[in-house]
Design a protein around this motif. Structure first.
Motif, PDB file in Angstrom:
ATOM      1  N   GLU A  21       0.870  -1.182   0.000  1.00  0.00           N
ATOM      2  CA  GLU A  21       0.000   0.000   0.000  1.00  0.00           C
ATOM      3  C   GLU A  21       0.900   1.223   0.000  1.00  0.00           C
ATOM      4  N   ASP A  22       1.407   1.602  -1.141  1.00  0.00           N
ATOM      5  CA  ASP A  22       2.388   2.670  -1.317  1.00  0.00           C
ATOM      6  C   ASP A  22       3.760   2.295  -0.764  1.00  0.00           C
ATOM      7  N   ASP A  23       3.823   1.426   0.204  1.00  0.00           N
ATOM      8  CA  ASP A  23       5.043   0.816   0.739  1.00  0.00           C
ATOM      9  C   ASP A  23       4.729  -0.663   0.936  1.00  0.00           C
ATOM     10  N   TRP A  24       5.774  -1.476   1.082  1.00  0.00           N
ATOM     11  CA  TRP A  24       5.568  -2.871   1.455  1.00  0.00           C
ATOM     12  C   TRP A  24       5.420  -2.958   2.966  1.00  0.00           C
ATOM     13  N   TYR A  25       4.454  -3.742   3.413  1.00  0.00           N
ATOM     14  CA  TYR A  25       4.226  -3.972   4.833  1.00  0.00           C
ATOM     15  C   TYR A  25       4.283  -5.469   5.110  1.00  0.00           C
ATOM     16  N   ILE A  26       5.082  -5.824   6.092  1.00  0.00           N
ATOM     17  CA  ILE A  26       5.159  -7.210   6.562  1.00  0.00           C
ATOM     18  C   ILE A  26       4.713  -7.176   8.016  1.00  0.00           C
ATOM     19  N   LYS A  27       3.572  -7.796   8.277  1.00  0.00           N
ATOM     20  CA  LYS A  27       3.005  -7.792   9.625  1.00  0.00           C
ATOM     21  C   LYS A  27       3.072  -9.209  10.194  1.00  0.00           C
ATOM     22  N   TYR A  28       3.711  -9.328  11.354  1.00  0.00           N
ATOM     23  CA  TYR A  28       3.771 -10.585  12.099  1.00  0.00           C
ATOM     24  C   TYR A  28       2.749 -10.478  13.229  1.00  0.00           C
ATOM     25  N   ARG A  29       1.613 -11.154  13.071  1.00  0.00           N
ATOM     26  CA  ARG A  29       0.544 -11.138  14.078  1.00  0.00           C
ATOM     27  C   ARG A  29       0.744 -12.356  14.973  1.00  0.00           C
ATOM     28  N   ILE A  30       0.953 -12.114  16.280  1.00  0.00           N
ATOM     29  CA  ILE A  30       1.318 -13.167  17.215  1.00  0.00           C
ATOM     30  C   ILE A  30       0.236 -13.372  18.267  1.00  0.00           C
ATOM     31  N   LYS A  31      -0.184 -14.612  18.425  1.00  0.00           N
ATOM     32  CA  LYS A  31      -1.113 -15.003  19.486  1.00  0.00           C
ATOM     33  C   LYS A  31      -0.501 -16.186  20.235  1.00  0.00           C
ATOM     34  N   GLY A  32      -0.929 -16.369  21.473  1.00  0.00           N
ATOM     35  CA  GLY A  32      -0.545 -17.583  22.182  1.00  0.00           C
ATOM     36  C   GLY A  32       0.366 -17.398  23.373  1.00  0.00           C
ATOM     37  N   ASN A  33       0.861 -16.190  23.593  1.00  0.00           N
ATOM     38  CA  ASN A  33       1.734 -15.968  24.732  1.00  0.00           C
ATOM     39  C   ASN A  33       1.658 -14.491  25.123  1.00  0.00           C
ATOM     40  N   GLU A  34       1.218 -14.242  26.329  1.00  0.00           N
ATOM     41  CA  GLU A  34       1.070 -12.868  26.817  1.00  0.00           C
ATOM     42  C   GLU A  34       2.399 -12.121  26.919  1.00  0.00           C
ATOM     43  N   GLN A  35       3.510 -12.852  27.099  1.00  0.00           N
ATOM     44  CA  GLN A  35       4.817 -12.213  27.249  1.00  0.00           C
ATOM     45  C   GLN A  35       5.273 -11.500  25.977  1.00  0.00           C
ATOM     46  N   ILE A  36       4.649 -11.827  24.838  1.00  0.00           N
ATOM     47  CA  ILE A  36       5.004 -11.177  23.572  1.00  0.00           C
ATOM     48  C   ILE A  36       4.881  -9.667  23.695  1.00  0.00           C
ATOM     49  N   LYS A  37       3.880  -9.211  24.446  1.00  0.00           N
ATOM     50  CA  LYS A  37       3.638  -7.766  24.589  1.00  0.00           C
ATOM     51  C   LYS A  37       4.803  -7.048  25.255  1.00  0.00           C
ATOM     52  N   ASP A  38       5.599  -7.767  26.037  1.00  0.00           N
ATOM     53  CA  ASP A  38       6.689  -7.154  26.780  1.00  0.00           C
ATOM     54  C   ASP A  38       8.031  -7.201  26.050  1.00  0.00           C
ATOM     55  N   ILE A  39       8.069  -7.842  24.902  1.00  0.00           N
ATOM     56  CA  ILE A  39       9.333  -7.988  24.183  1.00  0.00           C
ATOM     57  C   ILE A  39       9.726  -6.670  23.530  1.00  0.00           C
ATOM     58  N   VAL A  40      10.968  -6.308  23.719  1.00  0.00           N
ATOM     59  CA  VAL A  40      11.524  -5.110  23.100  1.00  0.00           C
ATOM     60  C   VAL A  40      12.394  -5.574  21.944  1.00  0.00           C
ATOM     61  N   LEU A  41      12.156  -5.022  20.783  1.00  0.00           N
ATOM     62  CA  LEU A  41      12.900  -5.408  19.591  1.00  0.00           C
ATOM     63  C   LEU A  41      13.763  -4.238  19.143  1.00  0.00           C
ATOM     64  N   ASN A  42      15.056  -4.444  19.147  1.00  0.00           N
ATOM     65  CA  ASN A  42      15.981  -3.419  18.680  1.00  0.00           C
ATOM     66  C   ASN A  42      16.231  -3.633  17.197  1.00  0.00           C
ATOM     67  N   THR A  43      15.881  -2.650  16.404  1.00  0.00           N
ATOM     68  CA  THR A  43      16.052  -2.767  14.961  1.00  0.00           C
ATOM     69  C   THR A  43      16.261  -1.396  14.344  1.00  0.00           C
ATOM     70  N   ASP A  44      16.941  -1.384  13.222  1.00  0.00           N
ATOM     71  CA  ASP A  44      17.122  -0.149  12.470  1.00  0.00           C
ATOM     72  C   ASP A  44      15.982   0.061  11.478  1.00  0.00           C
ATOM     73  N   SER A  45      15.169  -0.973  11.279  1.00  0.00           N
ATOM     74  CA  SER A  45      14.070  -0.902  10.324  1.00  0.00           C
ATOM     75  C   SER A  45      12.898  -0.127  10.895  1.00  0.00           C
ATOM     76  N   LYS A  46      12.050   0.332   9.993  1.00  0.00           N
ATOM     77  CA  LYS A  46      10.843   1.036  10.401  1.00  0.00           C
ATOM     78  C   LYS A  46       9.863  -0.014  10.944  1.00  0.00           C
ATOM     79  N   LEU A  47       9.591   0.065  12.252  1.00  0.00           N
ATOM     80  CA  LEU A  47       8.770  -0.937  12.939  1.00  0.00           C
ATOM     81  C   LEU A  47       7.701  -0.245  13.761  1.00  0.00           C
ATOM     82  N   MET A  48       6.499  -0.798  13.673  1.00  0.00           N
ATOM     83  CA  MET A  48       5.388  -0.336  14.496  1.00  0.00           C
ATOM     84  C   MET A  48       4.851  -1.562  15.239  1.00  0.00           C
ATOM     85  N   ILE A  49       4.571  -1.406  16.531  1.00  0.00           N
ATOM     86  CA  ILE A  49       4.038  -2.508  17.332  1.00  0.00           C
ATOM     87  C   ILE A  49       2.620  -2.162  17.743  1.00  0.00           C
ATOM     88  N   GLU A  50       1.705  -3.098  17.495  1.00  0.00           N
ATOM     89  CA  GLU A  50       0.295  -2.913  17.824  1.00  0.00           C
ATOM     90  C   GLU A  50      -0.113  -4.005  18.812  1.00  0.00           C
TER      91      GLU A  50
END
Length: 169
Positions: free
Chosen positions: A127-156
């Motif tokens: 959609e004007d850019d490529w978007y790769i969305k990793y939708r994760i279910k099954g573990n509440e701890q996922i919400k607390d993970i901090v991801l260090n990256t140089d890429s443009k990342l949005m967490i929902e």
């Protein structure tokens, strides 16, 4: 990423093994005259093969190989794909998307100990850019993970899942 012939053959063996298991389930339910269950399993297999076909048509060979490898070697994880094709080429981003995906999955494994019981749905769309969305279910701890990256990342986050959305221009 360098792939040798033996790695590809191993991946094909795993793929064939999973396909045969699915077909034997369909056949088994059919032979027991449980046609409704047999048809349900057959429809699930058709959906799965359709996802695999769409994945194979992406013009990002490194990413496609890695995703198939991940899917076939992480049996404790439910991995699904939702791919919206577009005339825009994904090829220029193949390596960076691969690296971002690997980094994300390795971070999950490190922080959670394994990928067991996770349901990961990977959405790939343009959609004007490529978007790769990793939708994760099954573990509440996922919400607390901090991801260090140089890429443009949005967490929902919402009650059901956490999504990690990478975008590429």
């Amino acid at each position: 990423m360098s792939v040798n012939v033996e790695d590809v053959l191993d991946l094909l063996r795993l793929y064939r093994h999973d396909l045969m298991n699915d077909l034997q389930l369909v056949q088994g339910y059919g032979s027991m005259k449980k046609h409704d269950v047999s048809m349900e399993k057959l429809n699930q297999l058709i959906t799965k093969l359709g996802e695999d076909r769409l994945l194979q048509t992406l013009d990002a060979p490194q990413l496609v190989y890695w995703l198939f490898h991940l899917k076939l070697n992480s049996r404790e994880t439910k991995l699904e794909f939702d791919i919206e094709h577009n005339d825009q080429s994904l090829q220029p981003y193949d390596e960076i998307i691969l690296n971002d995906g690997k980094h994300l999955i390795q971070t999950f494994e490190k922080e959670l100990g394994s990928l067991s019981d996770l349901h990961i749905r990977i959405e790939i769309k343009y959609e004007d850019d490529w978007y790769i969305k990793y939708r994760i279910k099954g573990n509440e701890q996922i919400k607390d993970i901090v991801l260090n990256t140089d890429s443009k990342l949005m967490i929902e986050n919402n009650e059901e899942e956490t999504s990690f959305v990478f975008s590429y221009k």
